[in-house]
Design a protein around this motif. Sequence first.
Motif, PDB file in Angstrom:
ATOM      1  N   MET A   1       0.846  -1.197   0.000  1.00  0.00           N
ATOM      2  CA  MET A   1       0.000   0.000   0.000  1.00  0.00           C
ATOM      3  C   MET A   1       0.886   1.254   0.000  1.00  0.00           C
ATOM      4  N   PHE A   2       0.679   2.128  -0.982  1.00  0.00           N
ATOM      5  CA  PHE A   2       1.445   3.369  -1.047  1.00  0.00           C
ATOM      6  C   PHE A   2       0.537   4.532  -0.676  1.00  0.00           C
ATOM      7  N   LYS A   3       1.008   5.336   0.288  1.00  0.00           N
ATOM      8  CA  LYS A   3       0.177   6.463   0.721  1.00  0.00           C
ATOM      9  C   LYS A   3       0.597   7.737  -0.021  1.00  0.00           C
ATOM     10  N   VAL A   4      -0.358   8.344  -0.695  1.00  0.00           N
ATOM     11  CA  VAL A   4      -0.054   9.534  -1.493  1.00  0.00           C
ATOM     12  C   VAL A   4      -0.890  10.716  -1.010  1.00  0.00           C
ATOM     13  N   ALA A   5      -0.199  11.797  -0.630  1.00  0.00           N
ATOM     14  CA  ALA A   5      -0.924  13.040  -0.328  1.00  0.00           C
ATOM     15  C   ALA A   5      -1.114  13.774  -1.647  1.00  0.00           C
ATOM     16  N   VAL A   6      -2.351  14.118  -1.956  1.00  0.00           N
ATOM     17  CA  VAL A   6      -2.635  14.756  -3.239  1.00  0.00           C
ATOM     18  C   VAL A   6      -3.050  16.204  -3.011  1.00  0.00           C
ATOM     19  N   ILE A   7      -2.285  17.117  -3.644  1.00  0.00           N
ATOM     20  CA  ILE A   7      -2.612  18.547  -3.564  1.00  0.00           C
ATOM     21  C   ILE A   7      -3.012  18.991  -4.968  1.00  0.00           C
ATOM     22  N   LYS A   8      -4.288  19.193  -5.172  1.00  0.00           N
ATOM     23  CA  LYS A   8      -4.722  19.609  -6.518  1.00  0.00           C
ATOM     24  C   LYS A   8      -4.318  21.055  -6.785  1.00  0.00           C
ATOM     25  N   GLY A   9      -4.436  21.905  -5.758  1.00  0.00           N
ATOM     26  CA  GLY A   9      -3.978  23.288  -5.887  1.00  0.00           C
ATOM     27  C   GLY A   9      -4.938  24.186  -6.640  1.00  0.00           C
ATOM     28  N   ASP A  10      -4.358  25.125  -7.386  1.00  0.00           N
ATOM     29  CA  ASP A  10      -5.147  26.205  -8.013  1.00  0.00           C
ATOM     30  C   ASP A  10      -5.091  26.107  -9.538  1.00  0.00           C
ATOM     31  N   VAL A  27      -2.712   1.695 -13.261  1.00  0.00           N
ATOM     32  CA  VAL A  27      -1.552   1.029 -12.661  1.00  0.00           C
ATOM     33  C   VAL A  27      -2.023   0.121 -11.517  1.00  0.00           C
ATOM     34  N   LYS A  28      -2.947   0.657 -10.720  1.00  0.00           N
ATOM     35  CA  LYS A  28      -3.505  -0.115  -9.596  1.00  0.00           C
ATOM     36  C   LYS A  28      -4.094  -1.433 -10.074  1.00  0.00           C
ATOM     37  N   GLU A  29      -4.967  -1.314 -11.071  1.00  0.00           N
ATOM     38  CA  GLU A  29      -5.674  -2.508 -11.569  1.00  0.00           C
ATOM     39  C   GLU A  29      -4.712  -3.490 -12.224  1.00  0.00           C
ATOM     40  N   LYS A  30      -3.861  -2.938 -13.110  1.00  0.00           N
ATOM     41  CA  LYS A  30      -3.030  -3.790 -13.945  1.00  0.00           C
ATOM     42  C   LYS A  30      -1.980  -4.553 -13.140  1.00  0.00           C
ATOM     43  N   TYR A  31      -1.426  -3.870 -12.128  1.00  0.00           N
ATOM     44  CA  TYR A  31      -0.309  -4.466 -11.396  1.00  0.00           C
ATOM     45  C   TYR A  31      -0.675  -4.836  -9.964  1.00  0.00           C
ATOM     46  N   ASN A  32      -1.958  -4.690  -9.664  1.00  0.00           N
ATOM     47  CA  ASN A  32      -2.427  -5.085  -8.346  1.00  0.00           C
ATOM     48  C   ASN A  32      -1.759  -4.329  -7.185  1.00  0.00           C
ATOM     49  N   HIS A  33      -1.616  -2.997  -7.336  1.00  0.00           N
ATOM     50  CA  HIS A  33      -1.069  -2.186  -6.245  1.00  0.00           C
ATOM     51  C   HIS A  33      -2.207  -1.476  -5.542  1.00  0.00           C
ATOM     52  N   LYS A  34      -1.906  -1.029  -4.318  1.00  0.00           N
ATOM     53  CA  LYS A  34      -2.915  -0.227  -3.612  1.00  0.00           C
ATOM     54  C   LYS A  34      -2.346   1.171  -3.378  1.00  0.00           C
ATOM     55  N   PHE A  35      -3.064   2.189  -3.822  1.00  0.00           N
ATOM     56  CA  PHE A  35      -2.676   3.568  -3.518  1.00  0.00           C
ATOM     57  C   PHE A  35      -3.753   4.164  -2.627  1.00  0.00           C
TER      58      PHE A  35
END
Length: 357
Positions: A1-10, A27-35
């Motif tokens: 599981m990779f934790k990503v902070a997402v800042i969309k901004g302005d 990427v999640k689906e194809k390689y079975n990762h969790k974000f």
Amino acid sequence: MFKVAVIKGDGIGPEIIDETLKVLDVVKEKYNHKFEYKFVLAGGCAIDEYGIPLPEETIEICKNSDAVLLGAVGGPKWDNPNGKVRPEQALLGLRGALGLYCNLRPALLYAPLRNASPLKDEIIGDGIDFCVVRELTGGIYFGERGRSEENGEQVAYDTEKYSVSEVRRIAKNAFEIARKRNKKVTSVDKANVLESSRLWRTVVEEVAKDYSDVTLDHLYIDNAAMQIVKNPRQFDVLVTSNIFGDILSDEASMVTGSIGMLPSASIGEGNIGMYEPAHGSAPDIAGKGIANPLATILSAAMMLRYSFNLDKEAKDIEDAVSKVLEDGYRTGDIMSNGMKLVGTKEMGDLVVSAMRK
Ligand code: NAD
């Protein structure tokens, strides 16, 4: 599981991040990762909501993530040069809080975009592919500054200052990156004038002794600025100070055609990296659905490579981007005769379907 902070901004930030998240979903689906995404505010939107560009909660969430994915911050609404709070303070604050002292900006001219480069065909030759490594948390942007009165008039000053350890760590990064590329480092300074540059040069030469497989040369900043337009193919990795890197990386983005194509990564001592397009929030085209999302999508590929060690997945994204360009699809900023004009969302969808094929 990779934790990503997402800042969309302005500005165009939210539009280009939404397309990037669609690509990461593949990427999640194809390689079975969790974000796991945590959406946080920074920049102008944070000023509107909290009165400050970088709320404590944003810093905390970013610190507790594996990586930060950022759209862009800023815009005319908050552009008061005398204002106490400015959106860009969020970027400096995040770099400081996360210890991100090294900014990587690949300058890669995609073959199908040759026409977008302002350089002549004979200068481009078989392509442009170099990387600017910019020191990000030291130098004149952070040095002592102030104003005073001298001889009855106001004066202002800013100080360029570097320590041995600051230069050593950025130089090491540059050599490590060069090892994975074409094994050449060009260090850029102004050692004929500046004492800080003389220290910079000495330390870079010391570090080079541990990398005998990598060639080192030095250029003065004025010459480097000329060489990027005269003969960019001579470069592999350029390493330089904060202020010189700020300017050279924008120049590098111009020779590759469009700033809308260029990703960037900021990394540091810890494991957290921050990934964002090289461009700003493009307020002139915000909300129109025409921004190029590829720089942000390619920044996410850098995130996979540098923060998560997912090389294959990063390459999958990069190959999909190349394929879409080869197929002739273009957003307005990279449009040329005979190509197919698409908007932000359509470009995201095209990358997604190229990855699914
Ligand atoms: P900019 O990069 O936002 O825009 C420059 C020009 O490039 C504009 O014409 C814009 O429409 C175009 N452009 C930029 N990105 C594009 C994309 N993805 N697709 C198509 N066209 C694109 O630079 P600017 O106009 O100098 O700055 C605008 C705002 O962004 C300012 O408030 C500035 O402070 C801020 N800024 C933020 C960052 C960041 O968040 N990292 C970096 C630079 C500037």
